[in-house]
Design an enzyme around this catalytic site. Structure first.
Site, mmCIF file in Angstrom:
data_model
loop_
_atom_site.group_PDB
_atom_site.id
_atom_site.type_symbol
_atom_site.label_atom_id
_atom_site.label_comp_id
_atom_site.label_asym_id
_atom_site.label_seq_id
_atom_site.Cartn_x
_atom_site.Cartn_y
_atom_site.Cartn_z
ATOM 1 N N TRP A 108 0.823 -1.208 0.000
ATOM 2 C CA TRP A 108 0.000 0.000 0.000
ATOM 3 C C TRP A 108 0.858 1.259 0.000
ATOM 4 O O TRP A 108 0.344 2.362 -0.202
ATOM 5 C CB TRP A 108 -0.942 0.005 1.207
ATOM 6 C CG TRP A 108 -0.217 0.016 2.529
ATOM 7 C CD1 TRP A 108 0.422 -1.012 3.132
ATOM 8 C CD2 TRP A 108 -0.095 1.137 3.418
ATOM 9 N NE1 TRP A 108 0.954 -0.621 4.339
ATOM 10 C CE2 TRP A 108 0.647 0.690 4.540
ATOM 11 C CE3 TRP A 108 -0.535 2.460 3.381
ATOM 12 C CZ2 TRP A 108 0.967 1.531 5.610
ATOM 13 C CZ3 TRP A 108 -0.229 3.287 4.455
ATOM 14 C CH2 TRP A 108 0.512 2.830 5.550
ATOM 15 N N ASP A 109 2.159 1.086 0.186
ATOM 16 C CA ASP A 109 3.089 2.213 0.085
ATOM 17 C C ASP A 109 2.892 2.966 -1.233
ATOM 18 O O ASP A 109 3.055 4.188 -1.300
ATOM 19 C CB ASP A 109 4.536 1.720 0.113
ATOM 20 C CG ASP A 109 4.854 0.742 1.224
ATOM 21 O OD1 ASP A 109 3.919 0.301 1.930
ATOM 22 O OD2 ASP A 109 6.031 0.401 1.387
ATOM 23 N N GLU B 296 2.605 -1.863 12.569
ATOM 24 C CA GLU B 296 2.747 -3.321 12.622
ATOM 25 C C GLU B 296 3.181 -3.835 13.996
ATOM 26 O O GLU B 296 3.379 -5.040 14.166
ATOM 27 C CB GLU B 296 3.716 -3.771 11.534
ATOM 28 C CG GLU B 296 3.161 -3.518 10.134
ATOM 29 C CD GLU B 296 4.252 -3.483 9.077
ATOM 30 O OE1 GLU B 296 5.310 -4.112 9.303
ATOM 31 O OE2 GLU B 296 4.050 -2.829 8.045
ATOM 32 N N LYS C 187 5.612 1.026 15.701
ATOM 33 C CA LYS C 187 6.692 0.864 14.733
ATOM 34 C C LYS C 187 6.776 2.080 13.815
ATOM 35 O O LYS C 187 7.847 2.464 13.366
ATOM 36 C CB LYS C 187 6.456 -0.402 13.903
ATOM 37 C CG LYS C 187 7.539 -0.698 12.879
ATOM 38 C CD LYS C 187 7.193 -1.928 12.044
ATOM 39 C CE LYS C 187 8.279 -2.241 11.023
ATOM 40 N NZ LYS C 187 7.899 -3.352 10.127
ATOM 41 N N GLN C 188 5.616 2.681 13.546
ATOM 42 C CA GLN C 188 5.553 3.736 12.542
ATOM 43 C C GLN C 188 4.301 4.581 12.761
ATOM 44 O O GLN C 188 3.466 4.277 13.604
ATOM 45 C CB GLN C 188 5.506 3.109 11.161
ATOM 46 C CG GLN C 188 4.268 2.266 10.917
ATOM 47 C CD GLN C 188 4.493 1.164 9.913
ATOM 48 O OE1 GLN C 188 5.016 0.119 10.248
ATOM 49 N NE2 GLN C 188 4.081 1.402 8.671
#
Length: 779
Positions: free
Chosen positions: A363-364, A493, A605-606
């Site tokens: 999906w990036d 994630e 994580k992000q």
């Protein structure tokens, strides 16, 4: 958390060159990635032509969209698990060049490498290299080479070698090959590292070598692709013997003996063309013959023209920090050469620079990469979205596997459309991908006005994928009958299988609202197409009304006591991760802790909630964004390269200019400085797209909302100015920002009115730039 000092001087600070001076064996794998070349179809890693120590770096030549397939092996199987993995296919290496001088192998581990320099030329779109090597006999051999993957001849790689002696006479042996020998499997516990291919999957078809012409073809039994390559050679200058030849199942070779003198160097030009098909091997002979009619200089001129056209609309200029300038151009260059140029391909997480992540698309593409192409080269953005339309049938099939009775579910990672993630908690459970794709379709249409795309493909993608949300959500009596979505994973994630992930719910709400709007738009703009599509989908007004209701009653978790959006229902119920006692060498956490250990803590994580605040920025006040940022930023490890860019953008928006600049530095030079210490496996394309987002939509404050173009620029500390261009609604607009003002100029297209902060600015062609004052970065 990732901590890296800047190593900006490693490759010089030329704004148009990445320069490797000397040879450092420890950097060989990293440089194989950084000096990779591609054109969206063929990608070639930057390993040396004459080779280096076996296993020192992955060599690779890849064809975008071509893959192997293999069953996923589970210790414990369950219904609906992904069945097969797909791995990007390795094509024959085009650049192998064995050299001997008077019978002694030219080898950097033998003799003496006196001088070595290599440059990635960002303006010319090629790699040039020079070295001087002293043989054990004392003779000095020179090599000057150039390599390009053609941007104008899609299937062509061309290399030029100039070999000469500084004195005396020598017998040079030259062995040129096409080599499709499968790479050995990678030995790594890191899930980001790809693996090799089982040789049993490859069926050799054609191997020929005659008169300096080489051809190879092999069939991938698991996926049905057949890959072919053909090479030709042009030798000029020195006295050259007739070639000898050799072949085996995966290799074709020709060998020349050359008498070298200082007055008679050898100039060797090698042309390699690629193709793929189904069961039949494509015939490349006519294409190769045509390509051989032109010199390397001819292709170099074409390459420069293609790069000039790219930079004319895509360049970002910054003043005051040459390291940032170099990083920006390096990133945009790699994005351009990694993106698939036809509607059946996309852009992989590692581009075409390595088989990390097995060459999968994520999906990036829609969220991090598409905006750059959308606002600079919209036709390429269109192709990215047409790829999603091309895999709709596979997405429909995947939805049925998950008991979703109608509609589509796009895969988390794939090449051919099939879900390839074996770990569903952080893969399939990321249902937000449907909303991400719909978001990108909406952005594309607003920015381009391309009704034909929406009518022929975009509407079907949005409407089919919207059907997911009513199927997996429900009206929860315990939350005042609000619409809730359980057991999902958001972008973060490190937090999996939760109820009411804020990002997922907010994006699903936006998706449903757009689907309702688009349903009516299609009926009004293309009634015949709408009738045909809605009949095929069995879509009616009642279902669309259900979408509107679900959107209206969507539950967005919020904590009133702290005034923050909750990443999910249970996020505050977990203890905060013990960052103080986590060793620095235990990042990324995913390589040192079991997922369950991570999942039971407050740790990201992000960017997750922070990402939603950017994508849906008009829905939240600056004060709300600041509270959310202040909560989530300290507990985010940035173990994903998708994270820093979003934190830079939000930091700038809420008045933290130093943090915005800090994160931007990491993004701009993520791969050049190898911040995450894994660039040897391939570039990070999403992070590279984040570079453009940071500058244009972060510091530049650009937004396109409800068809209105807006800017709210600031100047980062340490920069004297920056300048970029955007294409919006058929116009090309140049934006320049210095210490006190922003300047806007319409270069192409009809007059347009835009917003600069609270000021309205009207632009016309042939008008001088219009200036407007900057806001303070802390306001």
């Amino acid at each position: 958390m990732q901590h890296s000092s800047r190593a900006s001087d490693r490759y010089g600070l030329n704004p148009w060159r990445i320069t490797e001076t000397g040879f450092h064996a420890d950097d060989y794998g990293l440089n194989a990635t950084l000096f990779a070349l591609g054109n969206g179809y063929v990608g070639l890693r930057g390993t040396f032509d004459e080779g280096f120590a076996a296993g020192a770096a992955e060599s690779g030549c890849y064809l975008n969209g071509v893959y192997y397939s293999e069953p996923i092996t589970y210790g414990e199987q369950a219904y609906g698990y992904a069945k097969n993995n797909q791995r990007i296919a390795s094509a024959a290496l085009p650049h192998e060049l064995g050299l001997t001088l008077d019978g002694v192998a030219v080898d950097f581990s033998e003799g003496e490498l006196i001088e070595h320099q290599r440059e990635l030329e960002l303006d010319n779109g090629l790699v040039s290299r020079q070295w001087r090597w002293r043989a054990p006999s004392g003779q000095i051999l020179r090599l000057a080479s150039r390599r390009l993957v053609s941007l104008t001849e899609r299937q062509l790689v061309v290399m030029e070698y100039r070999l000469s002696l500084e004195s005396g006479t020598g017998e040079l042996g030259v062995t040129s090959s096409l080599d499709a020998t499968p790479a050995a499997s990678a030995d790594s516990d890191d899930p980001r590292v790809g693996a090799g291919v089982n040789i049993e999957d490859l069926e050799p078809r054609i191997q020929t070598a005659q008169d300096g012409r080489l051809t190879l073809s092999h069939h991938l039994k698991s996926s049905g692709f057949t890959l072919s390559s053909a090479a030709g050679h042009r030798l000029e200058g020195a006295s050259v013997s007739a070639p000898t030849h050799d072949t085996d199942d995966f290799r074709a070779t020709c060998r020349y003996q050359v008498t070298l003198t200082p007055e008679a160097p050898l100039v060797l030009t090698k042309y390699v063309v690629y193709g793929h098909g189904g069961d039949e091997a494509p015939d490349l002979n006519d294409l190769l013959a045509r390509c051989e009619q032109r010199s390397f200089d001819d292709y170099a001129r074409d390459q420069r023209a293609a790069m000039d056209a790219f930079w004319a609309s895509s360049d970002i200029e910054v003043g005051g920090d040459p390291a940032l300038q170099q990083g920006l151009r390096f990133n945009l260059f790699h994005l351009f050469q990694s993106l698939g140029r036809d509607p059946g391909t996309n852009i992989a997480a590692k581009g075409l620079t390595g088989h990390g992540y097995d060459g999968h698309y994520f999906w990036d593409s829609e969220i991090y990469i598409l905006p750059f192409f959308l606002y600079t080269q919209p036709q390429l953005a269109r192709n990215l979205l047409l790829y999603r339309h091309s895999i709709l049938d596979a997405a429909r099939a995947r939805a049925r596997e998950l008991a979703i009775p109608k509609g589509a579910l796009f895969p988390w990672r794939t090449i051919g459309g099939e879900e390839c993630s074996a770990y569903y908690p952080a893969g399939t459970a990321q249902f937000h991908i449907n909303a991400d794709v719909a978001y990108a379709v909406k952005q594309y249409h607003e920015a381009t006005g391309d009704d034909d795309f929406l009518i022929e493909a975009g509407a079907e993608v949005v409407l089919e994928s919207a059907r997911l949300w009513p199927a997996i959500g429900h009206y929860n009596a315990h939350r005042d009958d609000q619409f809730c979505i359980n057991e999902v994973t958001g972008p973060d994630e490190y937090t999996a299988l939760v109820n009411n992930n804020f990002f997922t719910n907010a994006m699903a709400q936006a998706h449903l609202r757009y689907a309702v709007e688009l349903y009516q738009w299609l009926k009004d703009q293309a009634p015949a197409k709408a009738k045909e599509l809605y009949r095929a989908m069995a879509l009616d007004e009642r279902e669309v009304a259900d979408w509107a209701q679900a959107a209206e009653r969507m539950y967005l978790p919020y904590d009133e006591s702290q005034g923050i959006h909750l990443q999910d229902d249970s996020f505050l119920d977990k203890p905060r991760w013990d960052f103080e006692h986590t060793p620095a060498d235990h990042y990324p956490l995913l390589l040192h802790y079991h997922p369950l250990t991570i999942y039971r803590h407050q740790v990201c994580k992000q960017a997750d909630t922070v990402l939603a605040l950017f994508l849906l920025s008009d829905q939240f006040s600056r004060e709300q964004k600041k509270r959310d940022f202040d909560f989530y930023e300290p507990i985010t490890t940035h173990d994903s390269t998708l994270s820093a860019c979003m934190h830079s953008i939000l930091a700038n928006a809420v008045g933290y200019p130093d943090k915005a600049r800090h994160y931007f530095e990491q993004v701009a030079r993520m791969d050049l400085d190898n911040h995450h210490r894994n660039t040897q496996h391939g570039i990070h394309t999403a992070c590279m797209g984040g570079t453009w987002l940071c500058l244009v939509q972060g510091f530049g404050g650009m937004r396109l909302q409800h068809h209105q173009l807006m800017f709210n620029p600031t100047l980062p500390k340490g920069l004297s100015h920056y300048q970029f261009k955007v294409r919006v609604q058929g116009r090309l607009i140049e934006v320049s920002v210095d210490a006190s003002q922003a300047h806007y100029q319409l270069l192409e297209g009809a007059p347009i009115t835009l917003q600069h902060g609270e000021h309205t600015i009207a632009l016309e062609q042939d008008q001088a730039p219009v200036a407007a004052p900057l806001r303070s970065p802390t306001r």
